[in-house]
Design an enzyme around this catalytic site. Structure first.
Site, PDB file in Angstrom:
ATOM      1  N   HIS A 279       0.805  -1.219   0.000  1.00 31.83           N
ATOM      2  CA  HIS A 279       0.000   0.000   0.000  1.00 31.83           C
ATOM      3  C   HIS A 279       0.838   1.268   0.000  1.00 31.83           C
ATOM      4  CE1 HIS A 279      -3.432   2.494   1.810  1.00 31.83           C
ATOM      5  NE2 HIS A 279      -3.784   2.138   0.600  1.00 31.83           N
ATOM      6  N   HIS A 507      -8.719  11.274   0.153  1.00 32.90           N
ATOM      7  CA  HIS A 507      -7.989  10.019   0.084  1.00 32.90           C
ATOM      8  C   HIS A 507      -6.693  10.166   0.876  1.00 32.90           C
ATOM      9  CE1 HIS A 507      -5.666   6.678  -1.868  1.00 32.90           C
ATOM     10  NE2 HIS A 507      -6.838   6.092  -1.718  1.00 32.90           N
TER      11      HIS A 507
END
Length: 621
Positions: A279, A507
């Site tokens: 990630h 985000h």
């Protein structure tokens, strides 16, 4: 307890028994309720959604998203793409009322669609718990409605939904004397002043920052063709290394994307613990003039650089060290060079060896942030403090300064996705994670300050620039939410009026400690890590071991590294000003607590009671 998967047999420790945030193997379909942390798990692991003949209530936008967007990302992302391509208008909501069949027993007003009746165990076996809606565009013979009749008047202006204006890609060069080197992304549809000092990916890769020779892109989600187009023409054919975590079918699809681009190579991150993800979001840029590191929150897909709030730390241009320099030369007071080399070494990847050597050859001494990374593994002894939230705790213990009255200094966490926190707050959030976030120096005080969690409400998403499809990047599932209703008392609205980003859903992920009046910061972290045990790690075996599932990366700002006692909060960061000592927090402080009518955004239940800014509703099944 043992389970079999495509990764082989693996064992769940005691800390995992109540944890549904594990991911399926790559290429397997799973509901977002069982995905860990990201608001954009973009492993391309789902097939294109099947489409059925349309009803008269479905209309088509005149500028549909590319077909590839239906294939990229999590189930939530794919659902958002389908909703943008084939929106369901608000007027049709009465006919869809039957979709909301099952009221949640706690009376919260949530509803489950038919697909939510499946048992959670299905997800552990790789079965889909929630399905992408099945809809089909009207016949090609059907006349498309005019643009001016396609959407209701928007509070954001007539053109906020259109493609980037001509001046959107005008390159920006941040002031070289910028104190924090923290930047937001450009957002289409905002007033120009709210993009002042902000950066687009084309700005980052511009020759204004250096004459590029080679680069590395660490990320979770990639659109290779789009990524290549973001490089300026003179750099477009230079070597690019992609560091990813995809396996099997997802990896094959990623490699297939790159076939037209021989300059693109791959490095697969080793995910030693089942259901972990790669990630981390980082760029390494090697120039003729030196070297640069960008640590950011955006995936390498267009949607993440369009109408979402993202953040990034951009390093100075690191010059090359003189030949013959010692192994410790070029280190910063924050030991950023040592920690970056350790993080890259954790991949155990031959493809990164040349980059490790390049970093050793450059002077990183001007860096004033600390590196906070996560890498998959189970760690004991001193290694427990190398990664995850225990790494953050160690930094705050060693380098933060105690503050008088710190027990009244609240903690704020802001994120775009939520994993399973356990049956009550003592399982993780208010225990080990809060202890980390409240550490300040070497004192023994264990305060219990207020904890504010900033996460968009349904109304925040509905009134955003993207409307309901923005919720595809906020994948909090009904299955997870129902198990932790206690968590929702912590929730605060996403508001960013001072930056103009209120209507660009976040985000970005930030964690900070603020003064009671929210005018000062004790520290702040910008990171890829969402509110998840998989991202931050969880203690096991009576606190003698920590388990981390995923790769994550962020930077910690501490006032002591900037010769300050605290960071003043910069309440009006646009236009950007290098003369200000205030930190440009990307959302409003103090946070605004949810009202009794507010609900957190849940991606896999329908919203058909009110239209979004495009006049559409949200129908996940």
């Amino acid at each position: 307890m043992s389970q079999d998967s495509q990764h082989g047999k693996w064992t769940i420790s005691s800390s995992d028994d109540d944890d549904d945030e594990v991911l399926p193997p790559s290429g397997t379909t799973m509901s977002k309720s069982h995905r860990v942390s990201d608001s954009s798990h973009c492993s391309n692991s789902h097939p294109a959604p099947k489409l059925e003949p349309a009803t008269a209530s479905v209309e088509v936008k005149p500028e549909p998203a590319p077909v590839s967007s239906l294939l990229i990302g999590s189930e939530a992302r794919q659902l958002a793409a389908v909703n943008q391509l084939n929106p369901v208008k608000y007027e049709s909501s009465p006919s869809l009322a039957g979709k909301r069949k099952k009221d949640v027993s706690d009376g919260s007003g949530w509803a489950l669609s038919d697909s939510d009746d499946d048992n959670d165990d299905d997800a552990a076996n790789g079965k889909s718990v929630s399905k992408v809606p099945k809809r089909q565009p009207p016949s090609p013979k059907a006349k498309k409605p005019k643009v001016e009749n396609e959407r209701p008047p928007s509070p954001h202006g007539r053109f906020y939904y259109i493609d980037e204006p001509e001046d959107f890609f005008e390159s920006s060069v941040p002031c070289l004397n910028d104190t924090y080197r923290f930047y937001l992304n450009k957002v289409t549809g905002l007033d120009r002043k709210h993009n002042s000092g902000a950066l687009h990916i084309r700005d980052i890769l511009s020759p204004l920052f250096g004459t590029l020779k080679e680069s590395v892109q660490f990320n979770y989600c990639f659109d290779i063709a789009w990524m290549v187009q973001q490089y300026p023409p003179e750099f477009r054919d230079l070597p690019v290394l992609i560091v990813h975590g995809d396996k099997r079918e997802a990896k094959a699809r990623l490699v297939q994307q790159a076939q037209p681009y021989p300059q693109v190579r791959f490095c697969q991150a080793k995910l030693d613990i089942a259901f972990g993800t790669h990630h981390t979001k980082m760029m390494l840029l090697w120039y003729e003039e030196g070297f640069r590191v960008i640590i950011l929150t955006s995936n390498l897909i267009r949607a993440d650089w369009y109408q979402k709030t993202q953040g990034m730390w951009m390093s100075p241009l690191f010059p090359r060290l003189p030949k013959g320099s010692s192994a410790t030369a070029g280190e910063s007071p924050t030991f950023f060079k040592r920690d970056m080399l350790e993080y890259l070494a954790s991949y155990r990847a031959p493809e990164l060896e040349e980059w490790i050597q390049r970093i050793k050859e450059h002077d990183l001494s001007e860096t004033r942030v600390y590196l906070v990374g996560s890498t998959p593994g189970r760690y004991v002894g001193a290694d427990m403090e190398r990664w995850g939230h225990l790494r953050l705790r160690k930094l705050l213990y060693d380098h933060a300064d105690p503050i008088p009255g710190e027990e009244r200094w609240p903690v704020v966490g802001q994120f775009s996705s939520i994993g399973s926190m356990g049956l009550d707050k003592t399982k993780w959030l208010a225990a080990e994670f809060q202890r980390t976030l409240t550490t300040l120096g070497k004192n023994s005080l264990r305060p219990d300050p207020p904890v504010h969690l900033v996460y968009p409400s349904v109304d925040d998403v509905r009134t955003s620039l993207e409307g309901y499809p923005a919720g595809g990047s906020l994948p909090y599932s009904i299955q997870t939410a129902q198990k932790q209703l206690w968590l929702h008392s912590y929730f605060h609205r996403w508001k960013a009026n001072s930056t103009g980003r209120t209507h660009a859903m976040p985000h970005i992920k930030t964690y900070l400690r603020a003064s009671p009046d929210f005018t000062q910061l004790a520290w702040i972290v910008i990171t890829s890590a969402n509110l998840s045990k998989a991202a931050w790690g969880a203690l096991e075996k009576n606190n003698t071991q920590v388990m981390v599932r995923s790769y994550e990366l962020g930077v910690l700002y501490l006032p002591s590294a900037f010769n300050m006692k605290t960071f003043p909060v910069h309440k009006n960061p646009f236009p950007a000003s290098s003369s200000s000592s205030g930190f440009p927090v990307p959302f409003d402080l103090p946070p605004t607590h949810y009202s009794s009518k507010d609900q957190p955004w849940i991606w896999n239940i329908p919203y058909n009671q009110a239209p979004d800014t495009h006049g559409n509703i949200w129908v996940p099944s």
